[in-house]
Design an enzyme around this catalytic site. Structure first.
Site, PDB file in Angstrom:
ATOM      1  N   PHE A   1      15.168   1.364   0.864  1.00  9.60           N
ATOM      2  CA  PHE A   1      14.545   0.372   0.057  1.00  9.60           C
ATOM      3  C   PHE A   1      15.109  -0.956   0.846  1.00  9.60           C
ATOM      4  O   PHE A   1      16.218  -0.938   1.210  1.00  9.60           O
ATOM      5  CB  PHE A   1      15.246   0.374  -1.389  1.00  9.60           C
ATOM      6  CG  PHE A   1      14.370   1.245  -2.302  1.00  9.60           C
ATOM      7  CD1 PHE A   1      13.196   0.718  -2.983  1.00  9.60           C
ATOM      8  CD2 PHE A   1      14.468   2.667  -1.981  1.00  9.60           C
ATOM      9  CE1 PHE A   1      12.730   1.604  -3.839  1.00  9.60           C
ATOM     10  CE2 PHE A   1      13.431   3.412  -2.984  1.00  9.60           C
ATOM     11  CZ  PHE A   1      12.640   2.713  -3.735  1.00  9.60           C
TER      12      PHE A   1
ATOM     13  N   ARG B   1      -3.634  -0.530  -7.455  1.00 10.36           N
ATOM     14  CA  ARG B   1      -2.779  -0.640  -6.288  1.00 10.36           C
ATOM     15  C   ARG B   1      -3.367  -1.747  -5.423  1.00 10.36           C
ATOM     16  O   ARG B   1      -2.302  -2.436  -4.982  1.00 10.36           O
ATOM     17  CB  ARG B   1      -2.235   0.603  -5.689  1.00 10.36           C
ATOM     18  CG  ARG B   1      -1.128   0.143  -4.616  1.00 10.36           C
ATOM     19  CD  ARG B   1      -0.599   1.875  -4.364  1.00 10.36           C
ATOM     20  NE  ARG B   1       0.050   1.693  -2.960  1.00 10.36           N
ATOM     21  CZ  ARG B   1       1.467   1.751  -2.930  1.00 10.36           C
ATOM     22  NH1 ARG B   1       2.124   1.525  -3.931  1.00 10.36           N
ATOM     23  NH2 ARG B   1       1.968   1.597  -1.556  1.00 10.36           N
TER      24      ARG B   1
ATOM     25  N   ILE C   1       6.399  -3.041  -1.189  1.00  8.07           N
ATOM     26  CA  ILE C   1       6.010  -2.130  -2.236  1.00  8.07           C
ATOM     27  C   ILE C   1       6.060  -0.738  -1.731  1.00  8.07           C
ATOM     28  O   ILE C   1       5.910  -0.482  -0.587  1.00  8.07           O
ATOM     29  CB  ILE C   1       4.603  -2.589  -2.545  1.00  8.07           C
ATOM     30  CG1 ILE C   1       4.261  -1.820  -3.742  1.00  8.07           C
ATOM     31  CG2 ILE C   1       3.297  -2.113  -1.287  1.00  8.07           C
ATOM     32  CD1 ILE C   1       2.557  -2.201  -4.211  1.00  8.07           C
ATOM     33  N   SER C   2       6.968   0.001  -2.425  1.00  9.98           N
ATOM     34  CA  SER C   2       7.094   1.216  -2.058  1.00  9.98           C
ATOM     35  C   SER C   2       5.826   2.123  -2.093  1.00  9.98           C
ATOM     36  O   SER C   2       4.903   2.195  -2.460  1.00  9.98           O
ATOM     37  CB  SER C   2       7.993   2.121  -3.301  1.00  9.98           C
ATOM     38  OG  SER C   2       9.195   1.467  -3.629  1.00  9.98           O
ATOM     39  N   GLN C   3       6.106   3.377  -1.161  1.00 10.16           N
ATOM     40  CA  GLN C   3       5.198   4.425  -0.912  1.00 10.16           C
ATOM     41  C   GLN C   3       4.803   4.734  -2.269  1.00 10.16           C
ATOM     42  O   GLN C   3       5.518   5.237  -3.152  1.00 10.16           O
ATOM     43  CB  GLN C   3       5.946   5.416  -0.311  1.00 10.16           C
ATOM     44  CG  GLN C   3       5.194   6.625   0.338  1.00 10.16           C
ATOM     45  CD  GLN C   3       6.218   7.575   0.670  1.00 10.16           C
ATOM     46  OE1 GLN C   3       7.496   7.451   0.707  1.00 10.16           O
ATOM     47  NE2 GLN C   3       5.625   8.699   1.280  1.00 10.16           N
TER      48      GLN C   3
END
Ligand code: SAH
Length: 238
Positions: free
Chosen positions: A228, A61, A87-89
């Site tokens: 989001f 990541r 970028i999402s959790q």
């Protein structure tokens, strides 16, 4: 005296090893953080799919985020990736991936490539990944990152995700990682019968929805509230 000696020796060896290996030592530091991320943030919250957990332990990541936030790559947070996008959790990436019910033969469409990280995770549990990004700069950068890291079952397209990818439809699964106000009908049309779609729907606070296309119509389930970035561009439903 002897006890102290025994305690010190392994530490000294470890320090020597860390000094000698340099870059490899830094890599290992991230691998350990990645393991902990999966155990503490993801498995502990109930994601049980082994293939998803393995993918999350393997995909680096930190190489998908800007250098300025690299050391935060494995924290329990979304992170900025440029152009005002995020970028999402990690937990949300894992949750959405597991909801899709993928196997090695699945063909999956992602809307909102962003950094390419979610696509990379998908590519480890699915057969083929098609991903669309509307912001050219992000899309091109993600494509390069994925190529450099050797992910070879992912195709990146710059374009409007509301249109889907008709040439490759139908898909076993569709994942939308920007929030539309309504479920996009064009995407539903590109889903196989029995296929699954995961999409955050709404404006400010959204519901993450799991949609299954059945012969009787769409079965919908609200999974969790999420936040989001909005899906932009023209959709057929607007
Ligand atoms: N999945 C990404 C994060 C997505 S952030 C990752 O793993 O890094 C949401 C992305 O959706 C942003 O990059 C944004 O530019 C993109 N986006 C917004 N509207 C879109 C649309 N209509 N079509 C394709 N991409 C869109």
């Amino acid at each position: 005296m002897n006890d102290a000696g025994r305690a010190v020796a392994p530490v000294a060896l470890l320090l020597l090893w860390a000094t000698m290996t340099g870059g490899a030592g830094a890599q290992d530091r991230y691998a350990e953080q990645r393991e902990r991320m999966v155990d503490d943030q993801i498995a502990a919250r109930g994601v049980r799919d082994d293939r998803v957990l393995t993918a999350m332990k393997e995909v680096p990541r930190h190489l998908f985020v800007p250098e300025s936030v690299r050391d935060e790559a494995y924290t329990d947070e979304p992170l900025p990736i440029g152009d005002g996008q995020t970028i999402s959790q990690p937990y949300i990436v894992a949750l959405m991936t597991s909801l899709l019910g993928l196997d090695a033969s699945s063909k999956v469409l992602e809307i909102g490539t962003g950094s390419g990280y979610q696509a990379a995770v998908l590519s480890r549990v699915a057969g083929r990944v098609y991903t669309i990004e509307i912001r050219e700069r992000l899309g091109l950068r993600a494509e390069k990152t994925l190529q450099d890291l050797g992910f070879d079952n992912i195709e990146v397209r710059i374009g409007n995700g509301y249109l889907g990818w008709p040439e490759e439809a139908p898909f076993d699964a569709i994942i939308v990682t920007a929030a539309p106000e309504k479920i996009p009908s064009t995407l539903v049309a590109q889903l196989k019968l029995g296929g699954r779609m995961v999409v955050p729907v709404g404006s400010y606070i959204q519901d993450l929805k799991l949609i299954v296309k059945t012969p009787e119509g769409l079965a919908q389930e609200r999974v969790v509230p999420v936040r989001f970035v909005p899906m932009i561009g023209e959709g057929a439903d607007q």
